[in-house]
Design an enzyme around this catalytic site. Structure first.
Site, PDB file in Angstrom:
ATOM      1  N   HIS A 229       0.833  -1.203   0.000  1.00 14.29           N
ATOM      2  CA  HIS A 229       0.000   0.000   0.000  1.00 14.29           C
ATOM      3  C   HIS A 229       0.869   1.257   0.000  1.00 14.29           C
ATOM      4  O   HIS A 229       0.445   2.305  -0.477  1.00 14.29           O
ATOM      5  CB  HIS A 229      -0.915   0.037   1.230  1.00 14.29           C
ATOM      6  N   ASP A 306      -4.181  -7.393  -7.596  1.00 16.75           N
ATOM      7  CA  ASP A 306      -4.480  -6.580  -6.428  1.00 16.75           C
ATOM      8  C   ASP A 306      -4.844  -5.182  -6.942  1.00 16.75           C
ATOM      9  O   ASP A 306      -4.716  -4.876  -8.141  1.00 16.75           O
ATOM     10  CB  ASP A 306      -3.268  -6.555  -5.498  1.00 16.75           C
TER      11      ASP A 306
END
Length: 380
Positions: A229, A306
């Site tokens: 992230h 993702d």
């Protein structure tokens, strides 16, 4: 009696030929002809192949899974032909609850299949738990009996299905071995064998509720150097992943051939380009497809990325449309981005890449066939 034996032998021969008919979207030609005693017979087409859109732009759009925040937002994405929606944590809860303007209403309006996915692992990753319910973390769930684990998967799946959701981006096959916070209690534990056991039970519970599980994050985030992230994290060399991080995939994937696998954004030294996120790395998709790791088996289900718009391992280096194009070119069947922005540009970019020869059209058709199979497996 002679006639009876002859008829029986003919029936056996026909059954043997039938059993050999290929059904895998990768191995089944678009038109298959079987010749028996000089008679040409057309073999029934793969149902998933029959559903693949003929129009290239619609075929490309069917590979997109985009985040939506409202009924109108979701409707606009479906109008453009997307194959999937993901409901992020910031979506208006009315999208799940408001009669006539929720996911179930969209399924009534759009007379074609599409997936609706959500991140719902239990614990700290369970979106819209005020509506869908609250469940224990995977770490805590792994301490329970087999019946409780599978029953929890079923209970989660039932709640999701009731609200129009048919794909869960769970369970994790990552191993919690380095105190990496992004994994932590989201993992079933540090043991590859136990993670595989619990994931199998949980996934079977989802399937019993007619929700498709998604195993993540291939080829393993548990020992990555950081959180994708925030940065482009790096795993140990692939040789170190083979007997450990990849072991749960070797145990679980053969049991769920029609599940999906989420490919993470970690760079994996020793597989293709060392500094390339796995989700954009053709060699990683080849590793997944071939099963060329200890105990592995070829995987023919859907490979989904993702999040391509909400994680700095990607966004620090390229735009979302570029990431979508590169992921599909690399081997992803579904490009996922939670922001849902730039959808027309993302579709156009992939179409242009096909038209100029950068992406073979066969790559799009193969991906679309796998996606259509997922639709069949999870249809309402």
């Amino acid at each position: 009696m002679r006639a009876s034996i002859t008829g029986f032998l003919a029936l056996c021969a026909a059954l043997m030929l039938s059993a050999c008919t290929p059904t895998d979207p990768e191995s089944t030609p678009e038109t298959s002809l079987a010749t028996v005693t000089n008679t040409v017979t057309e073999t029934p087409a793969n149902p998933a192949q029959q559903r693949v859109p003929e129009d290239l732009r619609m075929r490309v759009a069917s590979l997109m899974v985009v985040g939506v925040t409202s009924y109108d937002d979701a409707r606009a994405a479906l109008d453009q032909g997307v194959g999937g929606l993901i409901i992020p944590s910031w979506a208006d809860p009315a999208l799940l609850t408001e009669e006539g303007r929720n996911i179930n209403a969209l399924r009534e309006e759009f007379k074609r299949p599409f997936i609706v996915a959500i991140d719902f692992e239990g614990g700290r990753v369970q979106r819209h738990s005020q509506i869908l319910g609250s469940f224990p973390s995977p770490r805590d769930l792994a301490k329970q009996s087999d019946d409780v684990i599978q029953g929890t998967g079923y209970d989660i799946g039932t709640r999701l299905r009731e609200h129009g959701i048919n794909v869960d981006y769970a369970p994790l096959l990552d191993l919690d071995v380095t105190d990496l916070d992004i994994v932590g209690d989201r993992a079933f534990g540090p043991s590859p064998d136990r993670v595989a056991e619990v994931a199998t039970l949980f996934a079977q519970g989802l399937i019993d509720a007619r929700v498709a599980p998604t195993f993540k994050h291939f080829p393993g985030h548990g020992r990555a150097s950081g959180d994708t992230h925030h940065t482009l994290a790096v795993t140990p060399h692939v040789d170190e992943l083979y007997g450990f991080d990849l072991a749960p995939y070797a145990a679980v994937l053969p049991k769920f051939p029609n599940a999906s696998v989420m490919v993470g954004h970690m760079a994996v030294p020793g597989v293709g380009e060392d500094d390339l996120p796995a989700s954009l790395n053709p060699a990683i998709y080849e590793l997944l497809r071939s099963g060329d790791y200890p105990g592995g088996s070829p995987f023919h289900g859907v490979a989904v990325t993702d999040d391509l718009s909400g994680m700095r391992a990607i966004t620090d280096h390229m735009s979302t449309p570029e990431a979508v194009r590169r992921a599909i070119a690399a081997g992803a069947d579904q490009a996922l981005w939670s922001s849902g922005t730039d959808l027309p540009a993302a579709i156009d970019g992939v179409v242009a890449a096909v038209n100029n020869g950068d992406i073979p059209e066969e790559r799009i058709t193969t991906a679309a066939t796998r996606v259509q199979q997922q639709f069949i497996d999870t249809e309402f």
